[in-house]
Write an enzyme that holds these catalytic residues in place. Structure first.
Site, PDB file in Angstrom:
ATOM      1  N   LYS A  44     -28.701   4.569 -18.851  1.00 23.72           N
ATOM      2  CA  LYS A  44     -29.114   3.826 -20.051  1.00 23.72           C
ATOM      3  C   LYS A  44     -29.703   4.780 -21.084  1.00 23.72           C
ATOM      4  O   LYS A  44     -29.322   4.744 -22.260  1.00 23.72           O
ATOM      5  CB  LYS A  44     -30.144   2.767 -19.686  1.00 23.72           C
ATOM      6  CG  LYS A  44     -30.880   2.184 -20.889  1.00 23.72           C
ATOM      7  CD  LYS A  44     -31.915   1.150 -20.534  1.00 23.72           C
ATOM      8  CE  LYS A  44     -33.242   1.703 -20.135  1.00 23.72           C
ATOM      9  NZ  LYS A  44     -34.142   2.079 -21.245  1.00 23.72           N
ATOM     10  N   ASN A  45     -30.635   5.632 -20.640  1.00 24.97           N
ATOM     11  CA  ASN A  45     -31.385   6.455 -21.604  1.00 24.97           C
ATOM     12  C   ASN A  45     -30.590   7.641 -22.113  1.00 24.97           C
ATOM     13  O   ASN A  45     -31.038   8.357 -22.997  1.00 24.97           O
ATOM     14  CB  ASN A  45     -32.715   6.906 -20.990  1.00 24.97           C
ATOM     15  CG  ASN A  45     -33.660   5.734 -20.850  1.00 24.97           C
ATOM     16  OD1 ASN A  45     -33.439   4.668 -21.434  1.00 24.97           O
ATOM     17  ND2 ASN A  45     -34.701   5.909 -20.061  1.00 24.97           N
ATOM     18  N   CYS A 138     -44.935  -1.621 -27.329  1.00 29.33           N
ATOM     19  CA  CYS A 138     -44.336  -2.533 -26.351  1.00 29.33           C
ATOM     20  C   CYS A 138     -45.356  -2.715 -25.229  1.00 29.33           C
ATOM     21  O   CYS A 138     -46.479  -2.212 -25.306  1.00 29.33           O
ATOM     22  CB  CYS A 138     -43.026  -1.957 -25.808  1.00 29.33           C
ATOM     23  SG  CYS A 138     -43.289  -0.497 -24.835  1.00 29.33           S
ATOM     24  N   ARG A 143     -46.566   3.537 -28.321  1.00 30.93           N
ATOM     25  CA  ARG A 143     -45.285   4.190 -28.627  1.00 30.93           C
ATOM     26  C   ARG A 143     -45.227   4.756 -30.057  1.00 30.93           C
ATOM     27  O   ARG A 143     -44.358   4.442 -30.846  1.00 30.93           O
ATOM     28  CB  ARG A 143     -44.116   3.241 -28.391  1.00 30.93           C
ATOM     29  CG  ARG A 143     -44.090   2.472 -27.088  1.00 30.93           C
ATOM     30  CD  ARG A 143     -43.993   3.286 -25.832  1.00 30.93           C
ATOM     31  NE  ARG A 143     -42.750   3.967 -25.619  1.00 30.93           N
ATOM     32  CZ  ARG A 143     -41.669   3.420 -25.041  1.00 30.93           C
ATOM     33  NH1 ARG A 143     -41.695   2.163 -24.693  1.00 30.93           N
ATOM     34  NH2 ARG A 143     -40.574   4.136 -24.840  1.00 30.93           N
ATOM     35  N   ASP A 330     -40.693   6.452 -15.129  1.00 27.66           N
ATOM     36  CA  ASP A 330     -39.788   5.297 -14.981  1.00 27.66           C
ATOM     37  C   ASP A 330     -39.553   4.926 -13.521  1.00 27.66           C
ATOM     38  O   ASP A 330     -38.889   3.925 -13.251  1.00 27.66           O
ATOM     39  CB  ASP A 330     -38.444   5.580 -15.654  1.00 27.66           C
ATOM     40  CG  ASP A 330     -38.583   5.680 -17.155  1.00 27.66           C
ATOM     41  OD1 ASP A 330     -37.638   6.135 -17.814  1.00 27.66           O
ATOM     42  OD2 ASP A 330     -39.662   5.335 -17.683  1.00 27.66           O
ATOM     43  N   ARG A 422     -32.439  -5.546 -19.522  1.00 27.02           N
ATOM     44  CA  ARG A 422     -32.366  -4.469 -20.508  1.00 27.02           C
ATOM     45  C   ARG A 422     -31.856  -3.179 -19.864  1.00 27.02           C
ATOM     46  O   ARG A 422     -31.225  -2.355 -20.525  1.00 27.02           O
ATOM     47  CB  ARG A 422     -33.762  -4.200 -21.096  1.00 27.02           C
ATOM     48  CG  ARG A 422     -34.329  -5.324 -21.894  1.00 27.02           C
ATOM     49  CD  ARG A 422     -35.571  -4.886 -22.624  1.00 27.02           C
ATOM     50  NE  ARG A 422     -35.289  -3.662 -23.403  1.00 27.02           N
ATOM     51  CZ  ARG A 422     -36.226  -3.052 -24.122  1.00 27.02           C
ATOM     52  NH1 ARG A 422     -37.464  -3.500 -24.131  1.00 27.02           N
ATOM     53  NH2 ARG A 422     -35.931  -1.978 -24.826  1.00 27.02           N
TER      54      ARG A 422
HETATM   55  C1  EPZ Z   1     -38.078   7.817 -23.260  1.00 20.87           C
HETATM   56  O1  EPZ Z   1     -38.976   7.108 -24.103  1.00 20.87           O
HETATM   57  C2  EPZ Z   1     -37.404   6.767 -22.393  1.00 20.87           C
HETATM   58  N1  EPZ Z   1     -36.680   5.834 -23.231  1.00 20.87           N
HETATM   59  C3  EPZ Z   1     -38.447   6.018 -21.553  1.00 20.87           C
HETATM   60  O2  EPZ Z   1     -37.741   5.126 -20.685  1.00 20.87           O
HETATM   61  C4  EPZ Z   1     -39.204   7.028 -20.708  1.00 20.87           C
HETATM   62  O3  EPZ Z   1     -40.215   6.350 -19.983  1.00 20.87           O
HETATM   63  C5  EPZ Z   1     -39.832   8.094 -21.615  1.00 20.87           C
HETATM   64  O4  EPZ Z   1     -38.798   8.726 -22.412  1.00 20.87           O
HETATM   65  C6  EPZ Z   1     -40.546   9.175 -20.823  1.00 20.87           C
HETATM   66  O5  EPZ Z   1     -39.671   9.766 -19.935  1.00 20.87           O
HETATM   67  C7  EPZ Z   1     -35.477   6.199 -23.747  1.00 20.87           C
HETATM   68  O6  EPZ Z   1     -35.001   7.291 -23.544  1.00 20.87           O
HETATM   69  C8  EPZ Z   1     -34.771   5.166 -24.575  1.00 20.87           C
HETATM   70  P1  EPZ Z   1     -41.705   9.888 -25.013  1.00 20.87           P
HETATM   71  P2  EPZ Z   1     -39.706   7.875 -25.331  1.00 20.87           P
HETATM   72  O7  EPZ Z   1     -41.521  10.087 -26.469  1.00 20.87           O
HETATM   73  O8  EPZ Z   1     -38.794   8.884 -25.914  1.00 20.87           O
HETATM   74  C9  EPZ Z   1     -46.132   9.623 -26.557  1.00 20.87           C
HETATM   75  C10 EPZ Z   1     -37.321   3.103 -19.569  1.00 20.87           C
HETATM   76  O9  EPZ Z   1     -37.995   2.440 -18.767  1.00 20.87           O
HETATM   77  N2  EPZ Z   1     -45.580   9.935 -27.881  1.00 20.87           N
HETATM   78  O10 EPZ Z   1     -41.398  11.019 -24.089  1.00 20.87           O
HETATM   79  O11 EPZ Z   1     -40.273   6.872 -26.221  1.00 20.87           O
HETATM   80  C11 EPZ Z   1     -45.729   8.237 -26.090  1.00 20.87           C
HETATM   81  O12 EPZ Z   1     -46.578   7.262 -26.644  1.00 20.87           O
HETATM   82  C12 EPZ Z   1     -37.986   3.706 -20.790  1.00 20.87           C
HETATM   83  O13 EPZ Z   1     -36.094   3.351 -19.437  1.00 20.87           O
HETATM   84  C13 EPZ Z   1     -46.463  10.160 -28.928  1.00 20.87           C
HETATM   85  O14 EPZ Z   1     -47.681  10.089 -28.744  1.00 20.87           O
HETATM   86  O15 EPZ Z   1     -40.881   8.619 -24.527  1.00 20.87           O
HETATM   87  C14 EPZ Z   1     -45.868   8.333 -24.593  1.00 20.87           C
HETATM   88  O16 EPZ Z   1     -47.219   8.136 -24.234  1.00 20.87           O
HETATM   89  C15 EPZ Z   1     -39.452   3.349 -20.885  1.00 20.87           C
HETATM   90  N3  EPZ Z   1     -45.969  10.445 -30.164  1.00 20.87           N
HETATM   91  C16 EPZ Z   1     -45.463   9.785 -24.303  1.00 20.87           C
HETATM   92  O17 EPZ Z   1     -45.562  10.477 -25.559  1.00 20.87           O
HETATM   93  C17 EPZ Z   1     -44.621  10.521 -30.398  1.00 20.87           C
HETATM   94  O18 EPZ Z   1     -44.227  10.793 -31.550  1.00 20.87           O
HETATM   95  C18 EPZ Z   1     -44.033   9.926 -23.809  1.00 20.87           C
HETATM   96  O19 EPZ Z   1     -43.199   9.346 -24.773  1.00 20.87           O
HETATM   97  C19 EPZ Z   1     -43.740  10.290 -29.322  1.00 20.87           C
HETATM   98  C20 EPZ Z   1     -44.235  10.011 -28.069  1.00 20.87           C
END
Ligand code: EPZ
Length: 445
Positions: A44-45, A138, A143, A330, A422
């Site tokens: 998915k991701n 969410c 996020r 995840d 989803r």
């Molecule tokens: C991706 O989300 C995945 N989603 C998530 O999978 C996964 O849990 C996550 O990466 C971590 O591996 C997709 O790929 C569509 P991050 P993403 O940016 O990119 C903070 C699932 O269940 N952050 O690595 O949004 C954020 O708040 C989903 O399949 C900032 O602070 O994750 C979080 O605490 C859930 N500022 C941490 O970093 C930013 O600008 C990790 O987020 C961006 C992120």
């Protein structure tokens, strides 16, 4: 099967966000062992970000091994709203992004699908301007997207946010992003993907330091390189992208879903069943396999892309979620369900998201002995969970509750299936194929 335009497909198969009266629920009868081999779908991701990446290309792109999920259908609707022409034939998506209007991303859909925000980099670097809604928070956290925005600003973008909409354009006469050296304060998956896509058509070289190393980043880089991009170092903390003038059509296969695979490995462990999974890229699952072996299972790689789970007596262990190659956030909820019936004490620390322990309350309803303090869950294994009506709060929590139901004594009813749909393709069919006793029914509560 004939090609279907995505609008028809989305009307037919969109899983309904229903109210209580006719809500679909999963009824699960626990205690049945599993056996056999389960097919793992495309990731998915990865599929979601590759769909965003297809916007970089002024020709058509073909993605295969695309899972049939609500999030994929939502992403297709968003790309269609932007002007892309998408046809679906089984697991193949043909995306023609010749005619795109980069300001037409629909507010309601983008705010429901965070991955669609990652298109901002692709749209900005190709068109010099973009207007896209903020993805918003969410269940698992706020996020934010400041790392995405800072990266684009470092490349010369003017970015401003007004009424929940991010508007960006490129300064300078040729309105082309400029390569830059960008250090990510946190190895954000999405921010790495946004900046990587933006850099493919930027002028000059971009270096991303402290980049995310997830397999989905590597898949995106391979996809972009197949379109003619010049990218080195994907999968390491330092990625170097040399901008090119234009990208071309590509035919690309999505990698298998490591989180779905991990979920099924836990399904075997929690029901004390020997099962096999294929296709799987086992190096994507090193931390999950290591932890399954720590709790007493064995995971055997059979022929190239098949993994076999051999169950064992379950002993507790500690889990700390970390960016890849650490233990994946995840998989945290699913593993917590397993630790709930593993002998002794375990500690689960969620370090990636600030609110990703909401499944604890539902596992407690099933008899799990878990105490939460901050972002740590302290678990004392119990011999057996008991079936109960439970409510899914987010995608991976819903999978955890299904796994708990498979192991519990008696019947479990899982509500909130719109979360499950989803991210898991035909989960109940796949589990039934392994001998699990569960079915999706319309509850008349
Ligand atoms: C991706 O989300 C995945 N989603 C998530 O999978 C996964 O849990 C996550 O990466 C971590 O591996 C997709 O790929 C569509 P991050 P993403 O940016 O990119 C903070 C699932 O269940 N952050 O690595 O949004 C954020 O708040 C989903 O399949 C900032 O602070 O994750 C979080 O605490 C859930 N500022 C941490 O970093 C930013 O600008 C990790 O987020 C961006 C992120």
């Amino acid at each position: 099967m004939e090609d279907k335009t995505i609008s028809s497909v989305s009307k037919i198969t969109q899983s309904p966000l229903t109210n209580k009266e006719n809500e679909p629920v999963l009824e699960i009868w626990g205690g049945h062992p599993l056996s056999g081999t389960v097919t793992i779908s495309g990731a998915k991701n990865s599929a979601l970000v590759l769909m965003a990446g297809s916007l970089l290309c002024p020709e058509d792109c073909r993605l295969s091994n695309v899972p049939d999920l609500v999030d994929i259908r939502r992403m297709s609707q968003i790309l269609t709203a932007l002007g892309a022409k998408i046809t679906k034939n089984g697991d193949i998506l043909n995306i023609d992004a010749r005619e795109i209007n980069p300001t037409k991303a629909p507010y309601d859909l983008v705010s429901q699908l965070r991955a669609s925000f990652f298109a901002i980099g692709a749209l900005l670097t190709r068109f010099g301007t973009v207007r896209i809604p903020l993805p918003g928070g969410c269940a698992i956290g706020a996020r934010p997207v400041e790392l995405h925005v800072k990266g684009l600003q470092a490349m010369g973008a003017n970015v401003f946010i007004d009424s929940g909409i991010v508007q960006a354009n490129v300064k300078g006469r040729n309105s082309r992003l400029q390569g830059a050296k960008i250090y990510l304060d946190y190895p954000s998956v999405g921010a790495t993907e946004t900046i990587l896509m933006a850099a493919t058509l930027a002028e000059g070289e971009t270096i991303i330091e402290n980049a995310a190393q997830e397999p989905e980043i590597v898949d995106l880089a391979n996809f972009c390189c197949a379109m003619g991009a010049k990218i080195r170092g994907a999968g390491t903390k330092k990625i170097i992208i040399s901008g090119v003038e234009r990208l071309h059509s590509v035919d690309y296969r999505v990698i298998p879903d490591r989180i779905e695979a991990g979920t099924f490995l836990v399904a075997g462990a929690i029901t004390r069943s020997e099962i096999a999974l294929s296709p799987v890229i086992s190096e994507h699952l090193i931390p999950v396999i290591a932890k399954l072996e720590t709790v007493g299972c064995r995971v055997i790689a059979e022929s190239g892309d098949c993994l076999k789970l051999i169950p064992g007596a379950l002993k507790g262990t500690d889990i700390e979620t970390l960016p890849y190659p650490g233990f994946p956030t995840d998989m945290q909820a699913q593993f917590m369900a397993l630790l709930s019936i593993s002998e002794g004490n375990s500690v689960v620390s969620e370090t990636v998201f600030e609110n990703r322990l909401r499944h604890v309350a539902e596992l407690q309803r099933m008899g799990a002995n878990i105490r939460v303090k901050g972002n740590h869950a302290f678990i004392e294994g119990v011999p057996m969970l008991s079936g109960a009506p439970v409510m899914a709060t987010d995608l991976r929590a819903s999978a955890a509750l299904v796994l708990a139901g498979l192991a519990a004594q008696g019947k479990t009813i899982v509500r909130g299936l719109h979360h499950l749909d989803r991210g898991y393709e035909n989960l109940e069919d796949k589990l039934q194929g392994l001998g699990a006793k569960l079915e999706r029914v319309i509850s008349n509560q």
